[in-house]
Scaffold this motif. Structure first.
Motif, PDB file in Angstrom:
ATOM      1  N   LEU A  31       0.837  -1.210   0.000  1.00 21.45           N
ATOM      2  CA  LEU A  31       0.000   0.000   0.000  1.00 21.45           C
ATOM      3  C   LEU A  31       0.872   1.261   0.000  1.00 21.45           C
ATOM      4  O   LEU A  31       0.895   2.007   0.970  1.00 21.45           O
ATOM      5  CB  LEU A  31      -0.915   0.009   1.234  1.00 21.45           C
ATOM      6  CG  LEU A  31      -1.965  -1.092   1.302  1.00 21.45           C
ATOM      7  CD1 LEU A  31      -2.620  -1.120   2.671  1.00 21.45           C
ATOM      8  CD2 LEU A  31      -2.997  -0.898   0.210  1.00 21.45           C
ATOM      9  N   ARG A  56       2.257   5.060  -0.948  1.00 14.95           N
ATOM     10  CA  ARG A  56       1.599   6.355  -1.144  1.00 14.95           C
ATOM     11  C   ARG A  56       1.381   6.540  -2.642  1.00 14.95           C
ATOM     12  O   ARG A  56       2.253   6.238  -3.447  1.00 14.95           O
ATOM     13  CB  ARG A  56       2.461   7.476  -0.603  1.00 14.95           C
ATOM     14  CG  ARG A  56       2.587   7.453   0.891  1.00 14.95           C
ATOM     15  CD  ARG A  56       3.486   8.597   1.341  1.00 14.95           C
ATOM     16  NE  ARG A  56       3.838   8.408   2.720  1.00 14.95           N
ATOM     17  CZ  ARG A  56       3.347   9.152   3.713  1.00 14.95           C
ATOM     18  NH1 ARG A  56       2.503  10.128   3.443  1.00 14.95           N
ATOM     19  NH2 ARG A  56       3.692   8.913   4.954  1.00 14.95           N
ATOM     20  N   THR A  57       0.221   7.022  -2.969  1.00 16.14           N
ATOM     21  CA  THR A  57      -0.109   7.226  -4.380  1.00 16.14           C
ATOM     22  C   THR A  57      -0.505   8.679  -4.598  1.00 16.14           C
ATOM     23  O   THR A  57      -0.940   9.368  -3.671  1.00 16.14           O
ATOM     24  CB  THR A  57      -1.281   6.316  -4.812  1.00 16.14           C
ATOM     25  OG1 THR A  57      -2.402   6.562  -3.969  1.00 16.14           O
ATOM     26  CG2 THR A  57      -0.898   4.843  -4.742  1.00 16.14           C
ATOM     27  N   TYR A 115      -6.560   6.099  -2.828  1.00 13.91           N
ATOM     28  CA  TYR A 115      -7.083   4.767  -3.143  1.00 13.91           C
ATOM     29  C   TYR A 115      -8.587   4.761  -3.405  1.00 13.91           C
ATOM     30  O   TYR A 115      -9.053   4.024  -4.278  1.00 13.91           O
ATOM     31  CB  TYR A 115      -6.726   3.766  -2.035  1.00 13.91           C
ATOM     32  CG  TYR A 115      -5.290   3.317  -2.111  1.00 13.91           C
ATOM     33  CD1 TYR A 115      -4.860   2.497  -3.155  1.00 13.91           C
ATOM     34  CD2 TYR A 115      -4.362   3.707  -1.163  1.00 13.91           C
ATOM     35  CE1 TYR A 115      -3.541   2.086  -3.249  1.00 13.91           C
ATOM     36  CE2 TYR A 115      -3.034   3.311  -1.248  1.00 13.91           C
ATOM     37  CZ  TYR A 115      -2.631   2.495  -2.295  1.00 13.91           C
ATOM     38  OH  TYR A 115      -1.326   2.096  -2.391  1.00 13.91           O
ATOM     39  N   HIS A 116      -9.355   5.550  -2.694  1.00 19.41           N
ATOM     40  CA  HIS A 116     -10.804   5.566  -2.930  1.00 19.41           C
ATOM     41  C   HIS A 116     -11.125   6.149  -4.314  1.00 19.41           C
ATOM     42  O   HIS A 116     -12.095   5.736  -4.946  1.00 19.41           O
ATOM     43  CB  HIS A 116     -11.552   6.301  -1.807  1.00 19.41           C
ATOM     44  CG  HIS A 116     -11.177   7.728  -1.624  1.00 19.41           C
ATOM     45  ND1 HIS A 116     -10.075   8.111  -0.894  1.00 19.41           N
ATOM     46  CD2 HIS A 116     -11.751   8.865  -2.088  1.00 19.41           C
ATOM     47  CE1 HIS A 116      -9.994   9.434  -0.912  1.00 19.41           C
ATOM     48  NE2 HIS A 116     -10.996   9.914  -1.627  1.00 19.41           N
ATOM     49  N   ILE A 124      -9.027   5.819  -6.911  1.00 19.84           N
ATOM     50  CA  ILE A 124      -8.615   4.727  -7.806  1.00 19.84           C
ATOM     51  C   ILE A 124      -9.749   3.718  -7.944  1.00 19.84           C
ATOM     52  O   ILE A 124     -10.108   3.303  -9.056  1.00 19.84           O
ATOM     53  CB  ILE A 124      -7.322   4.049  -7.287  1.00 19.84           C
ATOM     54  CG1 ILE A 124      -6.137   5.006  -7.439  1.00 19.84           C
ATOM     55  CG2 ILE A 124      -7.070   2.728  -8.010  1.00 19.84           C
ATOM     56  CD1 ILE A 124      -4.855   4.519  -6.767  1.00 19.84           C
ATOM     57  N   LEU A 125     -10.329   3.328  -6.819  1.00 17.09           N
ATOM     58  CA  LEU A 125     -11.452   2.385  -6.837  1.00 17.09           C
ATOM     59  C   LEU A 125     -12.632   2.961  -7.616  1.00 17.09           C
ATOM     60  O   LEU A 125     -13.252   2.264  -8.429  1.00 17.09           O
ATOM     61  CB  LEU A 125     -11.875   2.040  -5.405  1.00 17.09           C
ATOM     62  CG  LEU A 125     -13.071   1.109  -5.263  1.00 17.09           C
ATOM     63  CD1 LEU A 125     -12.780  -0.252  -5.887  1.00 17.09           C
ATOM     64  CD2 LEU A 125     -13.444   0.948  -3.801  1.00 17.09           C
ATOM     65  N   GLU A 146       0.290   7.372 -12.068  1.00 18.21           N
ATOM     66  CA  GLU A 146       1.079   7.109 -10.868  1.00 18.21           C
ATOM     67  C   GLU A 146       2.578   7.106 -11.172  1.00 18.21           C
ATOM     68  O   GLU A 146       3.373   7.637 -10.399  1.00 18.21           O
ATOM     69  CB  GLU A 146       0.659   5.790 -10.222  1.00 18.21           C
ATOM     70  CG  GLU A 146      -0.707   5.832  -9.576  1.00 18.21           C
ATOM     71  CD  GLU A 146      -0.825   6.877  -8.476  1.00 18.21           C
ATOM     72  OE1 GLU A 146       0.133   7.054  -7.702  1.00 18.21           O
ATOM     73  OE2 GLU A 146      -1.883   7.528  -8.406  1.00 18.21           O
TER      74      GLU A 146
END
Length: 162
Positions: A13, A15-16, A20-21, A23-24, A69
């Motif tokens: 996991l 850092r992006t 993440y939410h 991305i989903l 990313e």
């Protein structure tokens, strides 16, 4: 041992740039949009139906997310690495064009599968649009694509072209 576990978790996991939410949401959004195109193709009994369109749209969205990313990832922020998200667009286009070409058949003097191939190509463009965060483009393309596939098919039948 604790540090090793923390390192593994940090690798799983990282850092992006995009949370993440989001991305989903982008992956789900791409799947929802291409579902519309895939269902229309499925209803017509075409070789590339719902599953094919979903996989193409999903793959394109993932490639779009990865491109975004990689461009922002600190690990690639060195002089020797040049990131160009347009290369991802080109690669997805070329890959899907190869897949779509496999759906086109010339038999008995007639060409079959052009619309299905174009639908798969459209699914990739929609998936890539959402993956890169261009939701409005994807939604508009889905609506226009649906009109072209469904309503114009009805017009062609009415005029006796099909």
């Amino acid at each position: 041992m604790e540090q090793a576990l923390a390192d593994i978790l940090a690798d799983i996991l990282p850092r992006t740039a995009v949370p993440y939410h989001v991305i989903l949401a982008r992956i789900c959004g791409a799947l929802l949009c291409v579902t519309v195109i895939g269902i229309e193709r499925e209803m017509r009994g075409r070789p590339a139906g719902l599953r094919t369109h979903l996989l193409v749209g999903l793959a394109a969205a993932v490639f779009g997310l990865l491109a975004g990313e990689v461009v922002r990832a600190p690990i690639y922020d060195i002089d020797q690495v040049r990131s160009d998200p347009l290369r991802v667009v080109e690669a997805v286009t070329a890959g899907v064009a190869f897949l779509a070409a496999g759906l086109i058949v010339f038999a008995k003097g007639e060409v079959h599968g052009l619309t299905t191939g174009a639908g798969v190509w459209l699914a990739a463009a929609i998936g890539l649009s959402v993956g890169l965060g261009f939701w409005i483009i994807a939604i508009f393309a889905t609506l226009v694509g649906t009109v072209v596939l469904h309503l114009l098919y009805q017009v062609e039948r009415h005029l006796g072209w099909k």
